[in-house]
Design an enzyme around this catalytic site. Structure first.
Site, PDB file in Angstrom:
ATOM      1  N   HIS A 276      75.319  17.488 105.259  1.00 39.63           N
ATOM      2  CA  HIS A 276      76.326  17.781 106.270  1.00 39.63           C
ATOM      3  C   HIS A 276      76.676  16.606 107.182  1.00 39.63           C
ATOM      4  O   HIS A 276      77.843  16.309 107.358  1.00 39.63           O
ATOM      5  CB  HIS A 276      75.928  18.996 107.126  1.00 39.63           C
ATOM      6  CG  HIS A 276      75.996  20.282 106.393  1.00 39.63           C
ATOM      7  ND1 HIS A 276      75.035  20.664 105.482  1.00 39.63           N
ATOM      8  CD2 HIS A 276      76.904  21.291 106.407  1.00 39.63           C
ATOM      9  CE1 HIS A 276      75.338  21.842 104.966  1.00 39.63           C
ATOM     10  NE2 HIS A 276      76.484  22.240 105.494  1.00 39.63           N
ATOM     11  N   HIS A 380      71.491  26.424 110.322  1.00 38.84           N
ATOM     12  CA  HIS A 380      72.573  25.818 109.563  1.00 38.84           C
ATOM     13  C   HIS A 380      73.375  24.848 110.443  1.00 38.84           C
ATOM     14  O   HIS A 380      74.581  25.006 110.666  1.00 38.84           O
ATOM     15  CB  HIS A 380      73.500  26.870 108.959  1.00 38.84           C
ATOM     16  CG  HIS A 380      74.290  26.343 107.803  1.00 38.84           C
ATOM     17  ND1 HIS A 380      74.107  26.777 106.527  1.00 38.84           N
ATOM     18  CD2 HIS A 380      75.251  25.388 107.738  1.00 38.84           C
ATOM     19  CE1 HIS A 380      74.918  26.124 105.720  1.00 38.84           C
ATOM     20  NE2 HIS A 380      75.626  25.269 106.438  1.00 38.84           N
ATOM     21  N   HIS A 459      82.435  24.751 112.372  1.00 40.72           N
ATOM     22  CA  HIS A 459      82.037  23.458 111.828  1.00 40.72           C
ATOM     23  C   HIS A 459      82.602  22.360 112.726  1.00 40.72           C
ATOM     24  O   HIS A 459      83.692  22.487 113.268  1.00 40.72           O
ATOM     25  CB  HIS A 459      82.548  23.279 110.394  1.00 40.72           C
ATOM     26  CG  HIS A 459      81.740  24.021 109.383  1.00 40.72           C
ATOM     27  ND1 HIS A 459      81.744  25.400 109.309  1.00 40.72           N
ATOM     28  CD2 HIS A 459      80.884  23.602 108.417  1.00 40.72           C
ATOM     29  CE1 HIS A 459      80.930  25.789 108.331  1.00 40.72           C
ATOM     30  NE2 HIS A 459      80.404  24.717 107.768  1.00 40.72           N
TER      31      HIS A 459
END
Length: 596
Positions: A276, A380, A459
């Site tokens: 990520h 996450h 995000h």
């Protein structure tokens, strides 16, 4: 007499009009030189077939500008300055933005011995090879559908980070293969997220929809060998301001440049599964989102954690600091997790469970699945931003919210609805206000009065370097901590927040996307950030129509005028397979990449 042989591979990689062949190479007659420097070598580092280098021929050109001319009537010219540091690093002039399978026209302007020189060259390239397709697509590359390009934006270039998606998962696991019947993990509970693994597709597209750069998949990935060093998702790109991009991939992190040079290092011992984000700090260190191996959790199990550690690594790979969010954010809330669409928990996509909500139990299986304990995907973390004003980091927790954590590992604030937090962390929640500073009433689940909405499964929570505000891609799954009556009621947003850390308040200053509804909805991935040069909010919705049968998943490139909210650029990148998401995209700054 010893003979000198020139291989056909070398000949194919050179512009013959610029070659001076050895006299011993019988049968070859050199073409007359068209320039005052050396030969042109295509794909100089073996990883980027749409690049080349013009060798200096032991000369010292200055004031260099390269122009790769557009192909056809609507082709886009790519022009950029080349700085001395770049020339010295490559012992040549980089040629970027070539078309595949094309005899490219290139103009190179420079000064040599006090004289201005302009040269025209032809550079022949090969085709792009996508090794990991499975015959679902006949195209070599993803198709670009150009919707809108406003005047003044024609020269924009966009770096797209996506993957040849394989929903069957990886053939590599740390331990505990998933049982076929009960859906649990056998053997050691360690598991981790090593199966987060797919072949990369890394390319640059121009505003005519043409691919102008490609990074060979073999440069970073090997889908046939069981080699952990070349597995994982190649992602986390940021322009580091010094001619390179950051990246993370599984068990390594590093940089690459647009000529295909890759410099990587293994994660420090004890840490695994980087993905990520890899973001460079002002001191030159890199913040990498990873996980901890062999972690003793609250249940006394030895587990590999999942996406919940931030590493600060110096240029030599030494671990300068670490943020253990499994400890800092404990206890974790499950309010949002229980509301998520189980068809799309980030890239663990399971179309069979679209629209279903999950039940989070403390004894859920360990590994890269949603759960609320260390060793499960409770956090996450999908972006990391450094805030130099107080030496803190801002983290996007897809499954929790957005939070700022200090250097001394204290939570400074949390941007999320109130439901589910314990007493200590509830005190860190930001309070929504309007433009006049008046409090906005919100429910525990985040349903608010007035012009304010929290972000859900977001995000990229990155700072606007011009205003200091926080820009967030609000994916929107689990909005209000529930699933709507119909999936088509969902929407995503580009959103900007102004945070007053002294008064612990948050104001929503800008949003776009709600009005575009489900056709603009990206349940997973995606990014957004402000660009001052054209006063636009640039963003990429990476998973539009992820659930639409018979349609390609769309990665939508957008630039939205900040003042008017007019669409200045819109380009749809169409996935090669159905239900195949993209990750991120970014604007390419060629001056940053080549100008030093």
């Amino acid at each position: 007499m010893k003979k000198t042989l020139l291989s056909s591979a070398i000949v194919a990689g050179l512009t013959l009009a610029s070659i001076a062949l050895p006299a011993q190479a019988a049968g070859f007659k050199p073409a007359p030189a068209v320039g005052q420097l050396g030969a042109i070598l295509v794909n100089p580092y073996g990883n980027s077939p749409l690049t080349a280098i013009l060798d200096l021929g032991s000369k010292r050109p200055t004031n260099v500008t390269v122009t790769v001319h557009g192909k056809g009537k609507n082709g886009v010219d790519i022009s950029y300055p080349v700085g001395q540091q770049t020339i010295n690093s490559h012992d040549g002039i980089p040629l970027f933005g070539l078309y595949a399978s094309h005899n490219n026209a290139v103009t190179i302007d420079y000064v040599l011995d006090g004289k201005k020189i302009s040269e025209q060259h032809k550079v022949l390239t090969s085709s792009i090879n996508n090794r990991y397709m499975d015959n679902r697509s006949i195209s070599e590359m993803q198709v670009a559908d150009v919707k809108t390009v406003a005047k003044g934006f024609e020269e924009r270039l966009y770096l797209v980070n996506t993957h040849t998606y394989n929903q069957q998962g990886s053939d590599l696991h740390w331990s505990g293969q998933k049982a076929k019947d009960a859906g649990i993990f056998e053997g050691s509970p360690a598991t981790g997220s090593m199966p987060f693994d797919n072949a990369p597709m890394t390319y640059v597209v121009d505003t005519n929809g043409d691919v102008r750069w490609w990074l060979n998949q073999d440069a970073t990935y090997d889908g046939t060998a069981l080699d952990v060093e070349k597995r994982g998702y190649f992602m986390g790109f940021h322009d580091n301001g010094n001619g390179k991009y950051t990246f993370v991939q599984g068990q390594r992190w590093g940089t690459f440049d647009l000529l295909g040079r890759i410099d990587d290092q293994r994660l420090p011992r004890g840490y695994i599964d980087a993905s990520h984000e890899a973001n460079v700090m002002p001191n030159g260190h890199t913040l990498v989102r990873a996980a901890k191996a062999n972690y003793v959790n609250a249940e006394g199990n030895i587990v590999h954690t999942v996406r919940d550690h931030i590493l600060e690594l110096d240029k030599d790979g030494n671990l300068a600091d670490v943020w253990n969010l499994a400890e800092i954010m404990d206890p974790y809330r499950d309010a949002l997790l229980e509301a998520l669409d189980m068809g799309a928990v980030c890239l663990n996509v399971d179309i069979d469970h679209q629209g279903e909500t999950g039940v989070m139990e403390i004894n859920a299986p360990y590994g890269d699945i949603p759960g609320i304990g260390a060793g499960r995907n409770w956090a996450h973390i999908n972006s990391v931003e450094y805030d130099p004003k107080d030496d803190s980091i801002i983290l996007s927790f897809r499954h929790q919210g957005v939070a700022k954590v200090t250097r001394d590992k204290e939570v400074k604030w949390i941007l999320a609805p109130a439901e589910g937090w314990n007493t200590e962390l509830s005190a860190k929640l930001l309070k929504p206000v309007d433009a006049k500073g008046k409090a906005i009433e919100c429910s525990e689940k985040g349903v608010c009065e007035g012009d304010f909405d929290f972000s859900y499964t977001q995000h990229t929570a990155w700072l606007n370097n011009t205003t200091g505000n926080l820009t967030v891609f609000d994916n929107g799954d689990g909005r209000g901590h529930e699933q709507p009556a119909m999936p088509t009621m969902k929407y995503s947003r580009f959103v900007e927040y102004k945070i007053d850390e002294d008064n612990m308040t948050v104001e929503q200053t800008w949003e776009y996307g709600k009005e575009r509804g489900y056709d603009w909805y990206s349940p997973i991935t995606s990014n957004v950030e402000y660009f001052e040069d054209k006063n636009t909010m640039f963003g990429f919705g990476g998973s539009i129509h992820l659930y639409s049968p018979g349609q390609p998943t769309v990665g939508k490139i957008n630039e939205i005028d900040y003042d008017t909210k007019k669409v200045m650029v819109e380009i749809d990148m169409l996935s090669d397979k159905h239900n195949s998401p993209h990750y991120r995209a970014s604007i390419v700054n060629l001056t940053s990449q080549f100008g030093k």
